[in-house]
Scaffold this active site. Structure first.
Site, PDB file in Angstrom:
ATOM      1  N   ASP A  91      36.234  31.998   9.146  1.00 23.48           N
ATOM      2  CA  ASP A  91      35.792  33.210   9.154  1.00 23.48           C
ATOM      3  C   ASP A  91      34.713  33.340  10.591  1.00 23.48           C
ATOM      4  OD1 ASP A  91      34.164  31.473   8.423  1.00 23.48           O
ATOM      5  OD2 ASP A  91      33.653  32.455   6.514  1.00 23.48           O
ATOM      6  N   HIS A 130      44.653  27.137  37.165  1.00 26.31           N
ATOM      7  CA  HIS A 130      44.043  27.688  36.233  1.00 26.31           C
ATOM      8  C   HIS A 130      43.243  26.523  35.305  1.00 26.31           C
ATOM      9  CE1 HIS A 130      46.281  31.819  36.265  1.00 26.31           C
ATOM     10  NE2 HIS A 130      45.430  31.736  37.294  1.00 26.31           N
ATOM     11  N   ASP A 159      35.837  28.618  40.242  1.00 26.03           N
ATOM     12  CA  ASP A 159      36.208  29.999  40.070  1.00 26.03           C
ATOM     13  C   ASP A 159      35.796  30.683  38.909  1.00 26.03           C
ATOM     14  OD1 ASP A 159      37.835  32.385  39.524  1.00 26.03           O
ATOM     15  OD2 ASP A 159      39.801  31.547  40.044  1.00 26.03           O
ATOM     16  N   ASP A 215      35.086  38.413  40.183  1.00 28.26           N
ATOM     17  CA  ASP A 215      35.834  37.051  40.241  1.00 28.26           C
ATOM     18  C   ASP A 215      35.806  36.451  41.589  1.00 28.26           C
ATOM     19  OD1 ASP A 215      38.323  35.538  40.010  1.00 28.26           O
ATOM     20  OD2 ASP A 215      39.453  37.009  39.855  1.00 28.26           O
ATOM     21  N   HIS A 254      50.641  30.942  45.092  1.00 26.27           N
ATOM     22  CA  HIS A 254      50.351  32.322  44.322  1.00 26.27           C
ATOM     23  C   HIS A 254      50.031  33.341  45.225  1.00 26.27           C
ATOM     24  CE1 HIS A 254      45.870  31.693  45.403  1.00 26.27           C
ATOM     25  NE2 HIS A 254      46.180  30.463  45.010  1.00 26.27           N
ATOM     26  N   HIS A 291      44.590  40.915  43.434  1.00 31.05           N
ATOM     27  CA  HIS A 291      44.934  41.426  42.402  1.00 31.05           C
ATOM     28  C   HIS A 291      43.768  42.660  42.395  1.00 31.05           C
ATOM     29  CE1 HIS A 291      41.988  39.219  40.089  1.00 31.05           C
ATOM     30  NE2 HIS A 291      42.400  38.310  40.576  1.00 31.05           N
ATOM     31  N   HIS A 326      42.217  40.980  36.011  1.00 30.37           N
ATOM     32  CA  HIS A 326      43.425  41.479  36.438  1.00 30.37           C
ATOM     33  C   HIS A 326      43.752  42.884  36.071  1.00 30.37           C
ATOM     34  CE1 HIS A 326      45.100  36.882  36.772  1.00 30.37           C
ATOM     35  NE2 HIS A 326      43.925  37.354  37.859  1.00 30.37           N
ATOM     36  N   GLU A 369      42.019  36.127  47.745  1.00 32.57           N
ATOM     37  CA  GLU A 369      41.791  34.954  47.254  1.00 32.57           C
ATOM     38  C   GLU A 369      43.166  33.912  47.802  1.00 32.57           C
ATOM     39  OE1 GLU A 369      42.561  34.222  42.982  1.00 32.57           O
ATOM     40  OE2 GLU A 369      42.645  36.450  42.672  1.00 32.57           O
ATOM     41  N   TYR A 372      46.817  23.949  48.235  1.00 33.92           N
ATOM     42  CA  TYR A 372      46.578  22.872  47.306  1.00 33.92           C
ATOM     43  C   TYR A 372      47.853  21.870  47.636  1.00 33.92           C
ATOM     44  CZ  TYR A 372      44.970  27.313  45.314  1.00 33.92           C
ATOM     45  OH  TYR A 372      44.500  28.450  44.982  1.00 33.92           O
ATOM     46  N   ARG A 415      40.401  26.932  47.455  1.00 37.49           N
ATOM     47  CA  ARG A 415      40.509  28.651  47.448  1.00 37.49           C
ATOM     48  C   ARG A 415      39.268  29.056  47.584  1.00 37.49           C
ATOM     49  NH1 ARG A 415      42.879  28.475  42.702  1.00 37.49           N
ATOM     50  NH2 ARG A 415      41.023  29.327  41.239  1.00 37.49           N
ATOM     51  N   GLU A 447      37.910  32.998  47.416  1.00 37.53           N
ATOM     52  CA  GLU A 447      37.929  34.457  46.733  1.00 37.53           C
ATOM     53  C   GLU A 447      36.648  35.431  46.569  1.00 37.53           C
ATOM     54  OE1 GLU A 447      38.905  34.465  42.577  1.00 37.53           O
ATOM     55  OE2 GLU A 447      39.926  36.179  42.652  1.00 37.53           O
TER      56      GLU A 447
HETATM   57  N1  GLY Z   1      39.952  33.851  38.019  1.00 36.49           N
HETATM   58  C1  GLY Z   1      41.433  34.472  37.819  1.00 36.49           C
HETATM   59  C2  GLY Z   1      41.858  34.666  39.182  1.00 36.49           C
HETATM   60  O1  GLY Z   1      41.366  34.589  40.253  1.00 36.49           O
HETATM   61  O2  GLY Z   1      42.713  35.463  39.298  1.00 36.49           O
HETATM   62 MN    MN Z   2      41.445  36.483  41.079  1.00 36.72          MN
HETATM   63 MN    MN Z   3      39.306  33.940  40.341  1.00 30.00          MN
END
Ligand code: GLY
Ligand code: MN
Ligand code: MN
Length: 418
Positions: free
Chosen positions: A21, A223, A240, A251, A330, A334, A341, A364, A368, A386, A388
């Site tokens: 709960d 991720h 990140d 982000d 990737h 976005h 997102h 971003e 890798y 990365r 971003e």
């Molecule tokens: N942190 C998720 C992305 O960079 O899309």
């Molecule tokens: Mn992102």
């Molecule tokens: Mn991110």
């Protein structure tokens, strides 16, 4: 939503249980928040155009001193009218008796389908009730998925929304600075995460998604959120982590050298990523297609990986074959807004969408090198980088909302060493 033949109905996010709960911290549905600003579960918004000037009606929980002693204050229908600018508000307990009558005579209904089973069932119940009413009530016969229309609106951020996004970005930047101070050799990734969270909560924000704090080879897991590893001098540390302020997200990713100095291979990959990111940000301008940023990042990364001999056969070949995706798997960004997102179509009439003032995107790119990739010399393996930032498109150029946080190699090393 033309004329009084239509209606729109949207529900608040339900409370969600974590285990037994214990509930997850409550987060309002982004669409519901966008339309109402109302912060509670068990609420439904109805927009009823026409009939004079139309009506905005909210159904919400009634005040209940007993329950409020346990779960905290509720707004209640009376205050909802005064505080949230709706024309009328009713107890949500009475919705089955009130809302079907409000939908009667309207032929078109805008709502979400298939998001929340319980709300779908409730909607069908209201329609069944209308249909079964005597006297041949006009029942909605056209159902329009609300997502697309509403999400087109959400794609263009107002000055007030941009102000919240600036604040969310600035908190996330401050959180990264605190995280770097905690990222000493020997520290656990979760200790670095704690430093991020400390700043976010101290500023009244929450994380906009579970933070990635990835030391060493963990940086190659896109991720990664376990955050259980320990940092060693000479590792890269990929963080990140976004902050959410009043439901608006940021982000940010930075990649830091634990101990203060990148090794030569780490630095080489960092510099290619940085150059790619700057080239991509340069493409985030009104009038440019959404995918131009990605294409620019790919061009720089392919050229860089070829120069470092991580890709063979020349840039043109590596670009064409898609071979670079082994190391850059990737996309470059976005939409970002109420959701990390965020909503909004990326293509219009089967063409990449053209950027316009008010849109906000992340940029971003990353490189890798999988730790088990035996096709490359061992010095490269297990490095992940990365970078971003969040970038708002303006009428004249762009605004990097996350520009507070350095990213050129010298400044990044200096922050880590300091
Ligand atoms: N942190 C998720 C992305 O960079 O899309
Ligand atoms: Mn992102
Ligand atoms: Mn991110």
């Amino acid at each position: 939503m033309a004329g009084d033949s239509a209606a729109l109905v949207v529900a608040a996010a339900p409370r969600r249980m974590r285990n037994a709960d214990a509930a997850w911290p409550y987060r309002q549905d982004s669409d519901f928040h966008y339309l109402t600003g109302f912060p509670e579960p068990d609420a439904v918004l109805a927009l009823l155009p026409g009939r004079g000037r139309g009506e905005v009606v909210l159904f919400c929980r009634e005040r209940d001193p007993e329950r409020e002693r346990i779960d905290g204050m509720r707004v209640g229908p009376d205050d909802a009218v005064a505080r949230f600018g709706v024309d009328d508000a009713f107890p949500v307990e009475d919705i089955d008796d009130i809302l079907p009558g409000m939908l009667e005579g309207r032929t078109r209904l805008y709502c979400h389908f298939g998001r929340e089973n319980e709300f779908d069932a409730q909607l069908l119940r209201w329609l069944r009730r209308l249909r079964s009413s005597r006297g041949g009530a006009v029942v909605p016969r056209e159902f329009v998925a609300l997502g697309h229309l509403l999400h087109e609106l959400r794609l263009y951020k107002s000055p007030a929304e941009l102000a919240l996004m600036r604040r969310a970005a600035s908190i996330a930047a401050e959180a990264q600075r605190a995280a770097v101070r905690a990222a000493q050799p020997g520290a656990a990734e979760y200790e670095v995460e704690a430093a991020l969270l400390q700043v976010m909560r101290a500023r009244g924000a929450v994380p906009s998604y579970p933070p990635t704090v990835a030391g060493g080879v963990n940086a190659c897991v896109l991720h990664y959120t376990a955050n259980q590893g320990r940092l060693a001098r000479g590792d890269v540390l990929l963080i990140d982590a976004g902050a959410e302020m009043a439901c608006y997200a940021s982000d940010i990713t930075r990649t830091w050298p634990v101990g203060g100095r990148f090794s030569a291979p780490q630095r080489a990959l960092y510099e290619v990523t940085h150059e790619a990111q700057c080239a991509a940000i340069d493409e985030v301008r009104a009038g440019r297609p959404f995918n131009a940023a990605h294409d620019a990042a790919v061009r720089v990364i392919v050229r860089g990986l070829c120069a470092l001999k991580l890709l063979r056969g020349g840039a043109r070949t590596a670009l064409k074959s898609g071979e670079y995706k082994r190391f850059f798997p990737h996309k470059t960004g976005h939409w970002i807004g109420l959701d990390v997102h965020d909503v909004g179509d990326y293509r219009v009439d089967d063409e990449p969408r053209v950027l316009e003032p008010g849109m906000v995107v992340t940029v971003e790119p990353g490189i890798y090198i999988p730790p088990d990739d035996m096709s490359v010399p061992s010095k490269w393996r297990g490095i992940g980088v990365r970078i971003e930032d969040d970038v708002a498109v303006g009428a004249r150029g762009n605004e990097v909302l996350t520009a507070d946080l350095p990213k050129d190699v010298g400044a990044v090393q200096a922050l880590c060493a300091g």
